[in-house]
Design a protein around this motif. Structure first.
Motif, mmCIF file in Angstrom:
data_model
loop_
_atom_site.group_PDB
_atom_site.id
_atom_site.type_symbol
_atom_site.label_atom_id
_atom_site.label_comp_id
_atom_site.label_asym_id
_atom_site.label_seq_id
_atom_site.Cartn_x
_atom_site.Cartn_y
_atom_site.Cartn_z
ATOM 1 N N LYS A 1 66.165 45.419 31.844
ATOM 2 C CA LYS A 1 66.852 45.792 30.612
ATOM 3 C C LYS A 1 67.193 44.599 29.721
ATOM 4 N N TRP A 2 66.408 43.542 29.819
ATOM 5 C CA TRP A 2 66.682 42.349 29.015
ATOM 6 C C TRP A 2 66.532 42.610 27.520
ATOM 7 N N SER A 3 65.779 43.623 27.154
ATOM 8 C CA SER A 3 65.565 43.913 25.730
ATOM 9 C C SER A 3 66.875 44.253 25.017
ATOM 10 N N TYR A 4 67.878 44.661 25.781
ATOM 11 C CA TYR A 4 69.192 44.972 25.196
ATOM 12 C C TYR A 4 69.705 43.787 24.382
ATOM 13 N N PHE A 5 69.572 42.589 24.943
ATOM 14 C CA PHE A 5 70.030 41.380 24.254
ATOM 15 C C PHE A 5 68.971 40.836 23.299
ATOM 16 N N ASN A 6 67.711 40.877 23.711
ATOM 17 C CA ASN A 6 66.649 40.333 22.861
ATOM 18 C C ASN A 6 66.554 41.072 21.532
ATOM 19 N N ASP A 7 66.643 42.396 21.576
ATOM 20 C CA ASP A 7 66.574 43.186 20.344
ATOM 21 C C ASP A 7 67.803 42.939 19.473
ATOM 22 N N ARG A 8 68.919 42.804 20.113
ATOM 23 C CA ARG A 8 70.179 42.626 19.382
ATOM 24 C C ARG A 8 70.229 41.285 18.651
ATOM 25 N N TYR A 9 69.704 40.241 19.299
ATOM 26 C CA TYR A 9 69.818 38.900 18.740
ATOM 27 C C TYR A 9 68.483 38.319 18.278
ATOM 28 N N GLN A 10 67.459 39.173 18.260
ATOM 29 C CA GLN A 10 66.146 38.744 17.772
ATOM 30 C C GLN A 10 65.693 37.452 18.458
ATOM 31 N N THR A 11 65.625 37.525 19.783
ATOM 32 C CA THR A 11 65.261 36.363 20.584
ATOM 33 C C THR A 11 64.424 36.814 21.768
ATOM 34 N N ASP A 12 63.891 35.849 22.504
ATOM 35 C CA ASP A 12 63.175 36.178 23.734
ATOM 36 C C ASP A 12 63.721 35.378 24.916
ATOM 37 N N ARG A 13 64.918 34.838 24.748
ATOM 38 C CA ARG A 13 65.484 33.977 25.785
ATOM 39 C C ARG A 13 65.993 34.762 26.991
ATOM 40 N N PHE A 14 66.203 36.065 26.822
ATOM 41 C CA PHE A 14 66.665 36.892 27.938
ATOM 42 C C PHE A 14 65.455 37.563 28.582
ATOM 43 N N SER A 15 65.102 37.126 29.774
ATOM 44 C CA SER A 15 63.931 37.685 30.446
ATOM 45 C C SER A 15 64.047 37.455 31.941
ATOM 46 N N GLU A 16 63.282 38.236 32.700
ATOM 47 C CA GLU A 16 63.285 38.065 34.148
ATOM 48 C C GLU A 16 62.694 36.708 34.521
ATOM 49 N N GLU A 17 61.713 36.267 33.761
ATOM 50 C CA GLU A 17 61.100 34.965 34.027
ATOM 51 C C GLU A 17 62.124 33.838 33.866
ATOM 52 N N ASN A 18 62.923 33.914 32.813
ATOM 53 C CA ASN A 18 63.937 32.879 32.593
ATOM 54 C C ASN A 18 65.047 32.955 33.639
ATOM 55 N N PHE A 19 65.371 34.172 34.057
ATOM 56 C CA PHE A 19 66.380 34.325 35.103
ATOM 57 C C PHE A 19 65.870 33.741 36.419
ATOM 58 N N ILE A 20 64.620 34.000 36.745
ATOM 59 C CA ILE A 20 64.024 33.449 37.966
ATOM 60 C C ILE A 20 64.035 31.920 37.918
ATOM 61 N N SER A 21 63.691 31.360 36.773
ATOM 62 C CA SER A 21 63.701 29.900 36.624
ATOM 63 C C SER A 21 65.106 29.347 36.830
ATOM 64 N N PHE A 22 66.092 30.065 36.298
ATOM 65 C CA PHE A 22 67.483 29.646 36.465
ATOM 66 C C PHE A 22 67.884 29.673 37.936
#
Length: 242
Positions: free
Chosen positions: A198-219
Motif C-alpha cells: 500500500k505504498w501508493s497511499y503516500f506516493n500518490d499523496r506527495y507525488q513521489t516514488d520514495r515510498f516502496s517495498e524496495e526502499n524499505f528492504i534497502s533500509f
C-alpha cells in the motif's frame, strides 16, 4: 498531590500557554518535533499520555525524557533481547508425529528457526516505524517516539494524525475504537489477504516514488548491517553456522 498531563492541558487557557510551560522548563524554544506532538496532545487530550508527577515541571521533564528515550532506543540503535522463554518439547512431538522422517537435528533446527522468526517479527514494526519516520519527515510528519501520544504513530504540522500498521489484520480493537470520533488516518503496509503493498497511499499523496517495498528492504538491510544487535540470535542457534 499529583498533577496529570491532561490536567496541564485542561488548565492551560491556550495552546501557547501550554507550550510555554515546556519553554520554561527547557529554558529554550521547544523544537519542531516536540511542538507538533505536544499540539496534537493539546488538541486531542484523550490521546495524551497517562503521565503524572508531583509538579508540572517534573511532569514536563518526564514527557521529554519519555520522548528522548524512545528516540534513542529506536531499532537502528537498540540492543534487542533474545527470547527469554524455553520452547515447549511437545511442539517437536506434534511435528514429528506428522512428519515421521524428521530427525532430532531437524526438529532442533525447526525450533530455532521458529524462535528466530519470532524475534524478526518482533522488530518488524519498529523497522517500519523508523523507515517511515525518515521518509515522512520530508512532508511535515513527526514520529511520537516513546508513546508520547497514545494510539497515534505520527503527527503532522497541519494537525493530521496517522496510525501505522504492518498488515491489514494486525489492528487491535482499541486502535480501531479511538478513530471513531477523531480525525485519525490509518495506513497499513500490506493487505493480508492479497499480499498487495500500500505504498501508493503516500506516493500518490506527495507525488513521489520514495515510498516502496524496495526502499524499505534497502533500509532494513542497512539497519541490520550497522546494528547486528537489532535482531537477537541465541548463542546455540544452529543457523548461525550455515
Amino acid at each position: 498531590m499529583t498533577v496529570t498531563f491532561n490536567e496541564i492541558i485542561s488548565n492551560s487557557e491556550s495552546s501557547e500557554e501550554f507550550l510555554n510551560l515546556f519553554h520554561e522548563v527547557l529554558d529554550t524554544k521547544v523544537d519542531e518535533p516536540h511542538r507538533v506532538i505536544l499540539l496534537a496532545c493539546y488538541k486531542n487530550p484523550g490521546l495524551s499520555p497517562k503521565l503524572k508527577d508531583k509538579t508540572k515541571q517534573r511532569l514536563v521533564r518526564k514527557w521529554l525524557n519519555k520522548y528522548q528515550k524512545g528516540f534513542q532506543n529506536r531499532i537502528s540503535q537498540r540492543i534487542s533481547r533474545p527470547p527469554q522463554t524455553k520452547p515447549d518439547p511437545i511442539i517437536n512431538t506434534i511435528i514429528s508425529s506428522r512428519l515421521t522422517e524428521l530427525t532430532e537435528e531437524h526438529l532442533e533446527q525447526i525450533s530455532y528457526a521458529h524462535r528466530l522468526s519470532m524475534s524478526a517479527e518482533n522488530i518488524q514494526g519498529l523497522l517500519l516505524e523508523e523507515f517511515l519516520a525518515e521518509e515522512l519527515a520530508h512532508y511535515g510528519w513527526f514520529c511520537g517516539w516513546g508513546e508520547t501520544i497514545r494510539f497515534v504513530d505520527f503527527c503532522n504540522l497541519d494537525g493530521s494524525l496517522l496510525q501505522v500498521k504492518n498488515r491489514s489484520n494486525s489492528e487491535n480493537s482499541s486502535s480501531s475504537r479511538v478513530r471513531s470520533d477523531r480525525p485519525i488516518e490509518k495506513w497499513y503496509r500490506i493487505e493480508a489477504k492479497t499480499g498487495q503493498y500500500k505504498w501508493s497511499y503516500f506516493n500518490d499523496r506527495y507525488q513521489t516514488d520514495r515510498f516502496s517495498e524496495e526502499n524499505f528492504i534497502s533500509f532494513v538491510k542497512r539497519v541490520l548491517a550497522k546494528n547486528l544487535n537489532a535482531l537477537p540470535v541465541e548463542p546455540n542457534n544452529p543457523w548461525q553456522s550455515v
